[in-house]
Scaffold this active site. Structure first.
Site, PDB file in Angstrom:
ATOM      1  N   LYS A   1     -30.927 -14.127   2.581  1.00 52.72           N
ATOM      2  CA  LYS A   1     -29.990 -14.064   2.175  1.00 52.72           C
ATOM      3  C   LYS A   1     -29.053 -14.751   1.163  1.00 52.72           C
ATOM      4  O   LYS A   1     -28.562 -15.648   1.121  1.00 52.72           O
ATOM      5  CB  LYS A   1     -28.416 -13.790   3.156  1.00 52.72           C
ATOM      6  CG  LYS A   1     -29.336 -12.030   4.377  1.00 52.72           C
ATOM      7  CD  LYS A   1     -29.834 -10.931   3.034  1.00 52.72           C
ATOM      8  CE  LYS A   1     -27.851  -9.874   3.365  1.00 52.72           C
ATOM      9  NZ  LYS A   1     -27.984  -9.749   4.361  1.00 52.72           N
TER      10      LYS A   1
ATOM     11  N   SER B   1     -26.399 -15.929   4.954  1.00 52.39           N
ATOM     12  CA  SER B   1     -26.153 -15.766   6.211  1.00 52.39           C
ATOM     13  C   SER B   1     -26.756 -16.715   7.695  1.00 52.39           C
ATOM     14  O   SER B   1     -27.600 -17.307   6.748  1.00 52.39           O
ATOM     15  CB  SER B   1     -27.603 -14.698   6.207  1.00 52.39           C
ATOM     16  OG  SER B   1     -27.372 -13.733   7.533  1.00 52.39           O
TER      17      SER B   1
ATOM     18  N   SER C   1      14.871 -14.696   8.136  1.00 54.15           N
ATOM     19  CA  SER C   1      13.949 -14.655   7.331  1.00 54.15           C
ATOM     20  C   SER C   1      13.269 -15.967   6.866  1.00 54.15           C
ATOM     21  O   SER C   1      12.650 -16.090   5.551  1.00 54.15           O
ATOM     22  CB  SER C   1      14.557 -13.758   6.230  1.00 54.15           C
ATOM     23  OG  SER C   1      15.821 -14.041   5.959  1.00 54.15           O
TER      24      SER C   1
ATOM     25  N   GLU D   1     -17.102  -8.630  -2.470  1.00 54.33           N
ATOM     26  CA  GLU D   1     -16.140  -7.748  -1.529  1.00 54.33           C
ATOM     27  C   GLU D   1     -15.548  -8.207  -0.662  1.00 54.33           C
ATOM     28  O   GLU D   1     -14.042  -6.949  -1.092  1.00 54.33           O
ATOM     29  CB  GLU D   1     -17.685  -8.528   0.344  1.00 54.33           C
ATOM     30  CG  GLU D   1     -18.671  -7.724  -1.047  1.00 54.33           C
ATOM     31  CD  GLU D   1     -19.920  -8.316   0.617  1.00 54.33           C
ATOM     32  OE1 GLU D   1     -20.081  -7.289   1.578  1.00 54.33           O
ATOM     33  OE2 GLU D   1     -20.790  -8.887   0.327  1.00 54.33           O
TER      34      GLU D   1
ATOM     35  N   HIS E   1     -22.249   9.947 -12.264  1.00 58.37           N
ATOM     36  CA  HIS E   1     -23.477  10.024 -10.575  1.00 58.37           C
ATOM     37  C   HIS E   1     -23.598   9.546 -10.183  1.00 58.37           C
ATOM     38  O   HIS E   1     -24.104   9.547  -9.122  1.00 58.37           O
ATOM     39  CB  HIS E   1     -23.229  11.343 -10.441  1.00 58.37           C
ATOM     40  CG  HIS E   1     -22.784  12.506 -11.692  1.00 58.37           C
ATOM     41  ND1 HIS E   1     -22.666  13.728 -10.654  1.00 58.37           N
ATOM     42  CD2 HIS E   1     -22.533  12.446 -13.138  1.00 58.37           C
ATOM     43  CE1 HIS E   1     -21.484  14.283 -11.598  1.00 58.37           C
ATOM     44  NE2 HIS E   1     -22.112  14.002 -12.858  1.00 58.37           N
TER      45      HIS E   1
ATOM     46  N   GLN F   1      15.387  -6.750   3.655  1.00 57.53           N
ATOM     47  CA  GLN F   1      14.697  -7.853   4.598  1.00 57.53           C
ATOM     48  C   GLN F   1      12.637  -7.467   4.348  1.00 57.53           C
ATOM     49  O   GLN F   1      12.635  -8.990   4.062  1.00 57.53           O
ATOM     50  CB  GLN F   1      15.513  -9.096   5.698  1.00 57.53           C
ATOM     51  CG  GLN F   1      14.811  -9.692   5.625  1.00 57.53           C
ATOM     52  CD  GLN F   1      15.814 -10.744   6.737  1.00 57.53           C
ATOM     53  OE1 GLN F   1      16.632 -11.290   6.992  1.00 57.53           O
ATOM     54  NE2 GLN F   1      15.314 -10.920   8.255  1.00 57.53           N
TER      55      GLN F   1
HETATM   56  N1  ARG Z   1      18.049 -12.737   4.463  1.00 58.68           N
HETATM   57  C1  ARG Z   1      18.839 -11.222   4.376  1.00 58.68           C
HETATM   58  C2  ARG Z   1      17.397 -10.574   2.978  1.00 58.68           C
HETATM   59  O1  ARG Z   1      16.317 -10.679   2.724  1.00 58.68           O
HETATM   60  C3  ARG Z   1      19.150 -12.365   2.914  1.00 58.68           C
HETATM   61  C4  ARG Z   1      20.587 -11.373   2.671  1.00 58.68           C
HETATM   62  C5  ARG Z   1      21.475 -11.041   4.384  1.00 58.68           C
HETATM   63  N2  ARG Z   1      22.893  -9.885   3.540  1.00 58.68           N
HETATM   64  C6  ARG Z   1      23.114  -9.441   5.091  1.00 58.68           C
HETATM   65  N3  ARG Z   1      24.459  -9.284   5.048  1.00 58.68           N
HETATM   66  N4  ARG Z   1      22.769  -9.369   5.628  1.00 58.68           N
HETATM   67  O2  ARG Z   1      17.863  -9.673   2.697  1.00 58.68           O
END
Ligand code: ARG
Length: 457
Positions: A283, A277, A23, A290, A156, A322
């Site tokens: 345009k 455009s 992560s 948008e 409406h 995560q």
């Molecule tokens: N990278 C993990 C998360 O974002 C952190 C916690 C991980 N804990 C574990 N026991 N693997 O959730």
């Protein structure tokens, strides 16, 4: 390299499993919170004698250098680490050796990640509240300039009754005021410290959770350790509040898009917030509005994603969690960007009062006032409504308006009509007469502006 958690297993995983599991590419944005949290944790461990005070001091100093080096760019994230928590601990241990290995006493990544995310979002939400308030101020200023600018009000999407453009803009100011409130409310429940819940069950060490919470600016602590590590309600609440906010921005954008079309031509957006455009030279496209409307969909998606991720999870922490981060980070970034674009887009838009007025004069939007005129003269409303409707049909057939229809024609419909009827159906007068609290009269719009400005103080 063997994992920090090598032991039970050899700590060697396939590259593809590592990438899948990792992560750090997205949780690295919480590095500051992670380090601050670790500093408070080390301070508590030292103060409680769980580790020696000099070790605690050494850890805190080293964490400060890591923070400084990350901020200056002297240190880069190592993307081969599993997450930001492992990265910081790894660098700490590289820098101060075995002392660094003491930091993770009486702590788990489960309470650590919950802590980091709450701290991170807390900061982002206060920035977002400030941005919402800027937009409210921009709307209120425009409303003030246009408290007497008459336009057709719609139901409406059909012309209904005359209102002022200022009144219309203040409707959005009111919505956004509630959004700021909702975000502030979500923040209260976010500001509860999970640190010290540890992996799931608390700890055997004599920790002081209140001390850590106070050092990190939390109002309260989570009182059940299982709940503390597995609660993501604050993400759901925040994403709900974001979704409502985006829904408001999207409705406002939709109107800006309509108003700036040739069909309406009520406003002209500044060149700064439109595009051209590549093929059609004439345009001027309202792309920013948008995109705000379009990005609303992805914020709703972020809310649905987290609700779905959480719905089947047993207690306590599961790796599924995560998945909380990318969605909420995406929503934070999206909401911030949209607000940053919306404020100047509103502030710089040019209002075209003549076109609004013309539209207001074309749609028989004073028909209710004509009925009200007869009511004032003693006729029951339902009867007056019928007569007014027949007069509108008559005007349509004659290609004229209620204001231009000669008095003799009115007389054919009711003896109650007098010459003073024309003053009552004047479009501007129709708006000005709506003096009820919250109505469209200039005085009422001024009151709304006052109310909102007081709230912004
Ligand atoms: N990278 C993990 C998360 O974002 C952190 C916690 C991980 N804990 C574990 N026991 N693997 O959730």
């Amino acid at each position: 390299m063997a994992k920090m958690w090598a032991g039970r297993t050899a700590g060697q995983t396939d590259k593809i499993a590592d990438d899948f599991n990792s992560s750090i590419p997205f949780d690295c944005r919480m590095y500051k919170q992670d380090i601050k949290g670790s500093m408070a944790h080390a301070a508590m461990l030292g103060a409680k004698g769980i580790i020696a005070q000099e070790d605690a001091d050494k850890i805190i100093d080293a964490l400060q250098t890591i923070l400084d080096d990350l901020q200056s760019g002297a240190l880069e994230f190592d993307m081969s680490c599993e997450d930001i928590h492992m990265f910081v601990e790894q660098v700490l241990t590289e820098r101060i050796g075995d002392t660094g290995k003491k930091l993770h006493t009486a702590r788990s990544r489960n309470d650590q990640v919950a802590l980091d995310l709450r701290m991170y979002l807390r900061e982002e939400v206060s920035d977002i509240i400030a941005l919402v308030r800027e937009l409210i101020a921009a709307l209120t200023d425009k409303a003030e300039e246009n408290k007497a600018t008459i336009m057709p009000g719609y139901t409406h999407l059909q012309r209904a009754q005359p209102i002022s453009f200022g009144h219309h803009l203040m409707a959005y100011a009111m919505m956004l005021l509630r959004d700021a409130d909702r975000l502030g409310d979500a923040m209260k429940r976010m500001n509860v410290s999970p640190i010290g819940c540890c992996a799931l069950a608390g700890t055997t060490y004599d920790t002081d959770r209140y001390m850590e919470a106070a050092a990190l600016g939390f109002d309260e602590i989570a009182l059940n350790s299982l709940d503390g590590v597995s609660d993501r309600d604050y993400c759901v609440e925040l994403l709900s509040a974001f979704s409502v906010l985006m829904m408001h921005l999207s409705r406002m954008s939709e109107e800006i898009i309509l108003w700036s079309s040739w069909e309406f031509k009520f406003i002209e957006l500044s060149d700064n917030y439109t595009t051209g455009s590549s093929i059609m030279p004439q345009k001027k496209n309202p792309d920013m509005a948008e995109l705000i409307r379009g990005k609303t969909g992805r914020v709703y998606g972020d809310l649905m994603a987290i609700l779905t991720t959480l719905k089947g999870l047993p207690l306590a922490y599961n790796k599924d969690m995560q998945e909380d981060k990318e969605g909420i980070f995406d929503a934070v970034d999206t909401v911030k960007m949209c607000l940053k674009v919306a404020s100047p887009m509103i502030a710089q838009m040019k209002v075209l009062p003549e076109n609004m007025k013309r539209a207001a004069q074309e749609g028989f939007i004073n028909a209710t006032d004509l009925a009200d005129y007869l009511v004032k003269k003693g006729m029951p409303f339902r009867t007056a409504y019928k007569i007014s409707g027949r007069l509108v049909a008559d005007c349509i057939a004659k290609k004229t308006t209620l204001e231009a229809l000669p008095f003799e024609e009115y007389k054919k419909y009711s003896e109650l009509f007098d010459e003073d009827l024309y003053a009552d159906i004047d479009i501007c007068a129709c708006a000005e007469k709506r003096i009820s609290v919250g109505g469209t009269s200039v005085k009422s719009v001024e009151n709304q502006i006052q109310f909102v400005r007081n709230k912004l103080k």
